[in-house]
Design an enzyme around this catalytic site. Structure first.
Site, PDB file in Angstrom:
ATOM      1  N   THR A  75     -45.464   1.070  12.934  1.00  0.00           N
ATOM      2  CA  THR A  75     -46.317   1.473  14.033  1.00  0.00           C
ATOM      3  C   THR A  75     -46.538   0.424  14.941  1.00  0.00           C
ATOM      4  O   THR A  75     -46.522   0.334  16.251  1.00  0.00           O
ATOM      5  CB  THR A  75     -47.421   2.126  13.356  1.00  0.00           C
ATOM      6  OG1 THR A  75     -47.250   3.380  12.570  1.00  0.00           O
ATOM      7  CG2 THR A  75     -48.615   2.594  14.820  1.00  0.00           C
ATOM      8  N   SER A 202     -40.542  -0.548   8.640  1.00  0.00           N
ATOM      9  CA  SER A 202     -41.721  -0.809   7.439  1.00  0.00           C
ATOM     10  C   SER A 202     -41.113  -1.085   6.203  1.00  0.00           C
ATOM     11  O   SER A 202     -40.483  -0.094   5.765  1.00  0.00           O
ATOM     12  CB  SER A 202     -42.600   0.517   7.491  1.00  0.00           C
ATOM     13  OG  SER A 202     -43.555   0.542   8.382  1.00  0.00           O
ATOM     14  N   HIS A 204     -42.637  -0.451   3.463  1.00  0.00           N
ATOM     15  CA  HIS A 204     -42.918   0.338   2.512  1.00  0.00           C
ATOM     16  C   HIS A 204     -41.944   1.465   2.405  1.00  0.00           C
ATOM     17  O   HIS A 204     -42.174   2.518   1.373  1.00  0.00           O
ATOM     18  CB  HIS A 204     -44.318   0.780   2.431  1.00  0.00           C
ATOM     19  CG  HIS A 204     -44.592   1.598   3.651  1.00  0.00           C
ATOM     20  ND1 HIS A 204     -44.845   3.199   3.491  1.00  0.00           N
ATOM     21  CD2 HIS A 204     -44.890   1.589   5.066  1.00  0.00           C
ATOM     22  CE1 HIS A 204     -45.073   3.790   4.436  1.00  0.00           C
ATOM     23  NE2 HIS A 204     -45.320   2.591   5.518  1.00  0.00           N
ATOM     24  N   THR A 243     -52.117 -15.199  10.994  1.00  0.00           N
ATOM     25  CA  THR A 243     -51.614 -15.927   9.750  1.00  0.00           C
ATOM     26  C   THR A 243     -50.628 -14.883   9.133  1.00  0.00           C
ATOM     27  O   THR A 243     -50.961 -13.527   8.804  1.00  0.00           O
ATOM     28  CB  THR A 243     -52.767 -16.176   8.780  1.00  0.00           C
ATOM     29  OG1 THR A 243     -53.472 -16.898   9.568  1.00  0.00           O
ATOM     30  CG2 THR A 243     -52.085 -16.783   7.545  1.00  0.00           C
ATOM     31  N   CYS A 332     -48.224  11.483   9.121  1.00  0.00           N
ATOM     32  CA  CYS A 332     -49.235  11.528  10.283  1.00  0.00           C
ATOM     33  C   CYS A 332     -49.482  12.754  10.602  1.00  0.00           C
ATOM     34  O   CYS A 332     -50.831  13.200  10.991  1.00  0.00           O
ATOM     35  CB  CYS A 332     -48.567  10.658  11.221  1.00  0.00           C
ATOM     36  SG  CYS A 332     -48.087   9.148  10.816  1.00  0.00           S
TER      37      CYS A 332
HETATM   38  C1  LIG Z   1     -39.530   7.566  11.647  1.00  0.00           C
HETATM   39  C2  LIG Z   1     -40.712   6.632  11.361  1.00  0.00           C
HETATM   40  N1  LIG Z   1     -41.504   5.776  12.336  1.00  0.00           N
HETATM   41  C3  LIG Z   1     -42.519   4.990  12.333  1.00  0.00           C
HETATM   42  C4  LIG Z   1     -43.293   5.365  11.092  1.00  0.00           C
HETATM   43  C5  LIG Z   1     -44.497   4.678  10.985  1.00  0.00           C
HETATM   44  O1  LIG Z   1     -44.473   3.532   9.859  1.00  0.00           O
HETATM   45  P1  LIG Z   1     -45.923   2.977   9.349  1.00  0.00           P
HETATM   46  O2  LIG Z   1     -46.826   4.020   8.900  1.00  0.00           O
HETATM   47  O3  LIG Z   1     -45.516   2.135   8.186  1.00  0.00           O
HETATM   48  O4  LIG Z   1     -46.553   2.282  10.456  1.00  0.00           O
HETATM   49  C6  LIG Z   1     -42.982   6.237  10.259  1.00  0.00           C
HETATM   50  C7  LIG Z   1     -43.617   6.671   9.261  1.00  0.00           C
HETATM   51  O5  LIG Z   1     -43.798   7.636   8.628  1.00  0.00           O
HETATM   52  C8  LIG Z   1     -41.606   6.832  10.163  1.00  0.00           C
HETATM   53  O6  LIG Z   1     -41.366   7.776   9.393  1.00  0.00           O
END
Ligand SMILES: Cc1ncc(COP(=O)(O)O)c(C=O)c1O
Length: 388
Positions: A75, A202, A204, A243, A332
């Site tokens: 994000t 990301s 994770h 940092t 989300c």
């Molecule tokens: C395609 C896509 N973009 C962006 C994101 C946002 O990732 P984060 O929540 O790790 O910032 C996600 C998370 O679900 C995603 O699936």
């Protein structure tokens, strides 16, 4: 995690691989220096660890290590890429091109830019989530300042062949950002081969820790100017000050390495589990339908299954199967309880979208879990159909 839970929501997040956690621990417990402290050995050790992690990241995803910016996650990366590029005082172009099935992490900053006076074209997609090349070329104008298109979709798992679209954009000197959050760790990526200018992801999502991600920002050839969104210290050439977190960055590099190592064998294993799940479900649930690309096509990430259960709400099915972790859209969207904009975008009706579930199979899933998931979902479905 509750013992009895079967976790099949690997597009939302993944379990941090224990080998990743092991790689992180030394930077939390022993080598805890601030990587930006240049006056002592503790700082030097942490800085060296980050440098090595960036080297590994560039080795696995391409580009030069100086072209990778560490962020707090996708994000932040997408926001930095889009707002940072469009609001840079030397970037005067005011038109943005994106697609209807993008994640809110892309659509929302673009919406913010629209409110600031930018013109936005949101491209439609076909039933497989794909963009028409001719239509894409036609939307580009002399005022187009950036294109943002994802590499893999987070709900229907569609993989997008961006290379020809990037070439078309580059012919008009337009930089391209890709949200590769669902692609990194699942398919091989080389930013040099793709010729993309900006890429977000990301850790994770690929068995790394939460709260850390990457923005690739091309520095060679076409100049991708980025105006910082944060101001503070001089870290990361001032584009993203603050940092840095050596433990998280070392973990992310290790996670990437583990994904790359056995990628095709792992994808094969996961695709076999997905096929078993699909066949098990469709045997017991007449009229079950797949949303998005066919499972045997090359244009769907291996672990993704998105299915429509006729006559039953996805939310109700999940409530009836509390030992199963799946979702009805992106994490989300699940905060808003709206029908998935991705499923609506590929042509599903609102009731069809609401009858759908997204399933993400990952590294730690087993055949036994898949068999139990089939039983849970099919039993819940049958019961709901019988008792209304
Ligand atoms: C395609 C896509 N973009 C962006 C994101 C946002 O990732 P984060 O929540 O790790 O910032 C996600 C998370 O679900 C995603 O699936």
């Amino acid at each position: 995690m509750p013992d009895e839970l079967i976790y099949l929501d690997n597009h939302s997040t993944t379990r941090c691989d224990p080998r990743v956690a092991d790689a992180m621990l030394p930077f939390l417990l022993d080598s805890y220096g601030n990587p930006h402290s240049s006056t002592h050995a503790a700082g030097h050790a942490a800085a060296a660890a980050i440098d090595e992690a960036l080297r590994q990241i560039a080795e696995h995803l391409g580009g030069a290590k100086e072209e990778w910016i560490i962020t707090s996650g996708a994000t932040e990366s997408t926001n930095l890429a889009l707002l940072g590029h469009c609001l840079h005082p030397r970037n005067r172009k005011r038109h943005i091109v994106t697609a209807v099935t993008e994640h809110p992490a892309v659509l929302d900053p673009i919406e913010m830019l629209r409110r600031e006076g930018f013109r936005v074209t949101v491209l439609g997609v076909d039933a497989n989530g794909q963009i028409d090349e001719g239509q894409f070329a036609d939307t580009l104008t002399d005022d187009t300042g950036i294109v943002s298109l994802m590499l893999a979709n987070n709900e229907i798992g569609s993989l997008h062949p961006l290379k020809p679209l990037i070439e078309i954009a580059h012919q008009r000197d337009i930089p391209v950002h890709t949200d590769a959050t669902q692609a990194v760790g699942r398919v091989a990526i080389d930013v040099a081969d793709l010729k993309v200018d900006l890429l977000s992801c990301s850790a994770h999502k690929f068995y790394g820790p939460k709260g850390v991600g990457l923005l690739y920002c091309r520095r060679q050839g076409r100049l991708t100017r980025i105006q910082p969104r944060l101001f503070g210290g001089g870290q990361q050439r001032r584009v993203r000050p603050g940092t840095m977190n050596p433990a998280a960055i070392a973990g992310m590099a290790t996670a990437l390495h583990l994904c790359t190592e056995g990628l095709s064998a792992e994808n094969q294993r996961i695709a076999t589990l997905r096929q078993r799940l699909w066949e098990g479900l469709v045997q017991r649930i007449p009229g079950l339908e797949i949303n998005g690309p066919a499972l045997d096509s090359q244009s769907r990430v291996a672990g993704n299954l998105n299915v429509m259960f006729p006559g039953v709400e996805g939310e109700a099915l999940m409530l009836a199967s509390p030992q199963l972790a799946v979702s009805s859209g992106s994490a989300c969207n699940s905060l808003d309880a709206v029908a998935s904009h991705v499923l609506l975008g590929i042509g599903r009706s609102e009731p069809q979208a609401r009858s759908s579930l997204r399933i993400g199979i990952g590294r730690f899933n087993t055949v036994d879990e898949i068999d139990r998931a089939i039983t849970m979902l099919a039993d819940a479905y049958e019961q709901m159909r019988r008792f209304g």
